[in-house]
Each structure stands twice: as structure tokens, then as C-alpha cells.
Write a protein that holds these residues in place. Structure first.
Motif, short mmCIF file in Angstrom:
data_model
loop_
_atom_site.label_atom_id
_atom_site.label_comp_id
_atom_site.label_asym_id
_atom_site.label_seq_id
_atom_site.Cartn_x
_atom_site.Cartn_y
_atom_site.Cartn_z
N GLY A 172 0.78 -1.24 0.00
CA GLY A 172 0.00 0.00 0.00
C GLY A 172 0.81 1.28 0.00
N LYS A 173 2.15 1.17 0.01
CA LYS A 173 2.94 2.40 0.14
C LYS A 173 2.84 3.30 -1.10
N SER A 174 2.86 2.71 -2.30
CA SER A 174 2.73 3.53 -3.52
C SER A 174 1.31 4.08 -3.65
N THR A 175 0.34 3.27 -3.27
CA THR A 175 -1.06 3.75 -3.29
C THR A 175 -1.20 4.97 -2.39
N PHE A 176 -0.61 4.89 -1.19
CA PHE A 176 -0.71 6.03 -0.28
C PHE A 176 0.02 7.25 -0.85
N LEU A 177 1.20 7.01 -1.42
CA LEU A 177 1.94 8.11 -2.04
C LEU A 177 1.07 8.82 -3.08
N ARG A 178 0.35 8.02 -3.88
CA ARG A 178 -0.46 8.60 -4.97
C ARG A 178 -1.74 9.27 -4.47
N THR A 179 -2.11 9.02 -3.21
CA THR A 179 -3.27 9.78 -2.69
C THR A 179 -2.88 11.23 -2.44
N LEU A 180 -1.56 11.49 -2.30
CA LEU A 180 -1.10 12.84 -1.92
C LEU A 180 -1.14 13.81 -3.09
N ASN A 181 -1.24 13.30 -4.33
CA ASN A 181 -1.45 14.23 -5.46
C ASN A 181 -2.61 13.77 -6.34
N ARG A 182 -3.43 12.90 -5.76
CA ARG A 182 -4.67 12.45 -6.40
C ARG A 182 -4.44 11.70 -7.71
N MET A 183 -3.32 10.99 -7.79
CA MET A 183 -3.06 10.18 -9.00
C MET A 183 -4.00 8.96 -9.06
N ASN A 184 -4.50 8.53 -7.89
CA ASN A 184 -5.42 7.38 -7.90
C ASN A 184 -6.77 7.73 -8.51
N ASP A 185 -7.03 9.02 -8.67
CA ASP A 185 -8.32 9.44 -9.26
C ASP A 185 -8.53 8.83 -10.65
N TYR A 186 -7.41 8.46 -11.31
CA TYR A 186 -7.51 7.89 -12.66
C TYR A 186 -8.03 6.45 -12.65
N ILE A 187 -8.04 5.83 -11.47
CA ILE A 187 -8.45 4.42 -11.38
C ILE A 187 -9.95 4.37 -11.11
N ASP A 188 -10.69 3.73 -12.03
CA ASP A 188 -12.17 3.73 -11.95
C ASP A 188 -12.72 3.25 -10.62
N THR A 189 -12.10 2.20 -10.07
CA THR A 189 -12.68 1.57 -8.88
C THR A 189 -12.19 2.20 -7.57
N PHE A 190 -11.41 3.28 -7.68
CA PHE A 190 -10.81 3.91 -6.48
C PHE A 190 -11.87 4.62 -5.63
N ILE A 227 -7.11 14.10 3.79
CA ILE A 227 -5.70 14.40 3.59
C ILE A 227 -5.57 15.92 3.43
N PHE A 228 -4.75 16.50 4.31
CA PHE A 228 -4.55 17.95 4.28
C PHE A 228 -3.13 18.26 3.83
N ILE A 229 -3.01 19.24 2.96
CA ILE A 229 -1.69 19.77 2.60
C ILE A 229 -1.74 21.26 2.90
N GLU A 230 -0.80 21.70 3.73
CA GLU A 230 -0.79 23.09 4.20
C GLU A 230 -2.16 23.48 4.77
N GLY A 231 -2.76 22.52 5.48
CA GLY A 231 -4.03 22.80 6.17
C GLY A 231 -5.27 22.71 5.31
N LYS A 232 -5.12 22.44 4.01
CA LYS A 232 -6.31 22.38 3.13
C LYS A 232 -6.60 20.94 2.74
N ASP A 233 -7.87 20.58 2.77
CA ASP A 233 -8.31 19.24 2.38
C ASP A 233 -8.18 19.11 0.86
N ILE A 234 -7.25 18.27 0.41
CA ILE A 234 -6.96 18.23 -1.04
C ILE A 234 -8.04 17.48 -1.83
N TYR A 235 -8.97 16.81 -1.14
CA TYR A 235 -10.07 16.14 -1.84
C TYR A 235 -11.35 16.97 -1.80
N ASP A 236 -11.24 18.19 -1.31
CA ASP A 236 -12.38 19.10 -1.33
C ASP A 236 -12.78 19.37 -2.78
N LYS A 237 -14.08 19.50 -3.01
CA LYS A 237 -14.56 19.70 -4.40
C LYS A 237 -14.02 20.98 -5.03
#
Length: 250
Positions: free
Chosen positions: A41-59, A65-75
Motif C-alpha cells: 500500500g505504500k505507492s497507493t498512499f503516495l499517490r493519494t497525496l497528489n490524487r493520482m489514484n483518481d484515474y483508477i475507476d474503482t478507487f 488528507i490535508f496539505i498546508e491545512g487544506k483538504d486536497i479532496y475538497d470539491k
């Protein structure tokens, strides 16, 4: 200062529960290594930090996940903007089939920068930061694919730096390289952490011990242990961690 914060993160690919209740805080200007056997799961977790998993249909993801205090999955978050701030360097060097210069200038042009002087200066600065300038300064118009593997990987790092990220994710950046090129990449990581926060996935225990400030050990989708690298490698608090780093399993 907290740069990245994961709170109770769970990730699923369809029915497959690949990350379980991950809580992790990464401070700025540090190098954090993710270690663990393949498929943990380490690469999967890494890819959550820049939303690269968004490309995977079943994700699917739960938790925050916050970066600099902001929720990066916010709409409201613009994913292109996030990926500019959170750069990524992959396992195999992946330069574009363009010139060395164009590889580094590419991101600038995409982000609407057209001032030639600014582009030239940024390309030079990024190649210098990636410790590649002296090797390529007289052949910037040559194809990037004519470079050696190690040079190509440093070019990809320069390409990432050109758009001025604050975080650089590296997914086994040296696994396809020879020992000399690997040493150059490791040296580079040490220099870059003065200005950037770096998160690296590596299978190489010695590499994690050499370059990281903190290490996270993942196993079967769980974060087993997360501590200062010096502590985790010499006095781990978990038996599983000890077994993994001493080569008893994995």
C-alpha cells in the motif's frame, strides 16, 4: 510546520481494501521514506497525496488528507493546481520525446508562461538544482532520450522543479539506475530538502536509512510503525518492523 496530514485514510479499489486507517503527519523540509514489501500500500498512499489514484475507476477513499491545512479532496480543489504544488517523479525515467530544454520548459508553457527570458532562466535554474546543468548545458536542443538513465531521471526531477512545487513525491526513483546514478539521486535529495518536502517510496533499506529523516513501515495496507529513521532502524517498537528490516520476511 505540518506540511502533509493524513487522518484515518482508507482506500478501496472496488471491494479490495488496500489502505486501512492511515494516520500520518509529515513536516516540511524533511525526507520521509515509505518502506514495506510489494503490494503493502505504500505507492497507493503516495499517490493519494497528489490524487493520482483518481484515474483508477474503482478507487474510493475515506478519511481526510490535508496539505498546508487544506483538504486536497475538497470539491473546490483544482487538481492541476494541486499537482503543480505536489510534483511526482516515477520509478522509470519518463522524459518526453522532445529536446532536453523542452522537457523542462513544458510545464511552464502549460501554465501559461510565455516570457522567453523567464523560461530560459527557469530551465537553467531547474537543471542546476537537479545537478544536471554542467552535463547538458551545451546540448539543450538534443533529444532527452539520448541521455543516460541516470541523467534522464535527473531531467525528470528538473522538469518537476521547474513549476515550483513545495512537495516532491518519488516512487522508487533510483530502482532502475546503476549505483553511481543512485548515489547522485540520493545526494540530490539531501540538497533538495532544504527547499522542498520529499516523500520517497523505496525497497532499498540502506537507501531509506541513508537519506530519510523519518520512515514509515507499511504492511498489508496498514501503517505498522512511523518514527525517526534512526530509531526505526536501530530500535523499532514493533516486531514486524524488526523482522522486515532484518530480512526475516518480505
Amino acid at each position: 510546520m505540518k506540511h502533509i496530514e493524513a487522518k484515518n485514510v482508507n482506500v478501496y479499489y472496488g471491494e479490495n481494501h488496500v489502505l486501512k486507517d492511515i494516520d500520518l503527519t509529515i513536516k516540511e523540509n524533511t525526507v520521509t521514506a515509505f518502506i514495506g514489501p510489494s503490494g503493502c500500500g505504500k505507492s497507493t498512499f503516495l499517490r493519494t497525496l497528489n490524487r493520482m489514484n483518481d484515474y483508477i475507476d474503482t478507487f474510493r477513499k475515506k478519511g481526510k488528507i490535508f496539505i498546508e491545512g487544506k483538504d486536497i479532496y475538497d470539491k473546490k480543489v483544482r487538481v492541476e493546481e494541486l499537482r503543480r504544488k505536489v510534483g511526482m517523479v516515477f520509478q522509470k525515467p519518463n522524459p518526453f520525446p522532445k529536446s532536453i530544454f523542452e522537457n523542462v520548459a513544458y510545464g511552464l508553457k502549460i501554465h501559461g508562461i510565455s516570457n522567453k527570458m523567464e523560461i530560459n532562466e527557469t530551465v537553467e535554474k531547474s537543471l542546476k538544482q537537479a545537478a544536471l546543468w554542467n552535463e547538458v548545458k551545451d546540448k539543450l536542443d538534443k533529444p532527452a532520450l539520448s541521455l543516460s538513465g541516470g541523467q534522464q531521471q535527473r531531467l525528470c526531477i528538473a522538469r518537476t522543479l521547474a513549476v515550483k512545487p513545495s512537495i516532491i513525491l518519488m516512487d522508487e526513483p533510483a530502482s532502475a539506475l546503476d549505483p553511481i546514478s543512485t548515489a547522485k539521486i540520493e545526494e540530490l535529495i539531501q540538497e533538495l530538502k532544504e527547499k522542498y518536502t520529499i516523500v520517497i517510496v523505496t525497497h532499498n533499506m540502506q537507501q531509506a536509512a541513508r537519506i530519510s529523516d523519518r520512515t514509515a513501515f507499511f504492511y498489508m495496507g496498514e501503517l505498522v510503525e512511523y518514527d525517526k529513521t534512526s530509531v526505526l532502524f536501530t530500535n523499532p517498537s514493533n516486531k514486524q518492523t524488526e523482522n522486515y528490516i532484518t530480512g526475516r520476511f518480505g
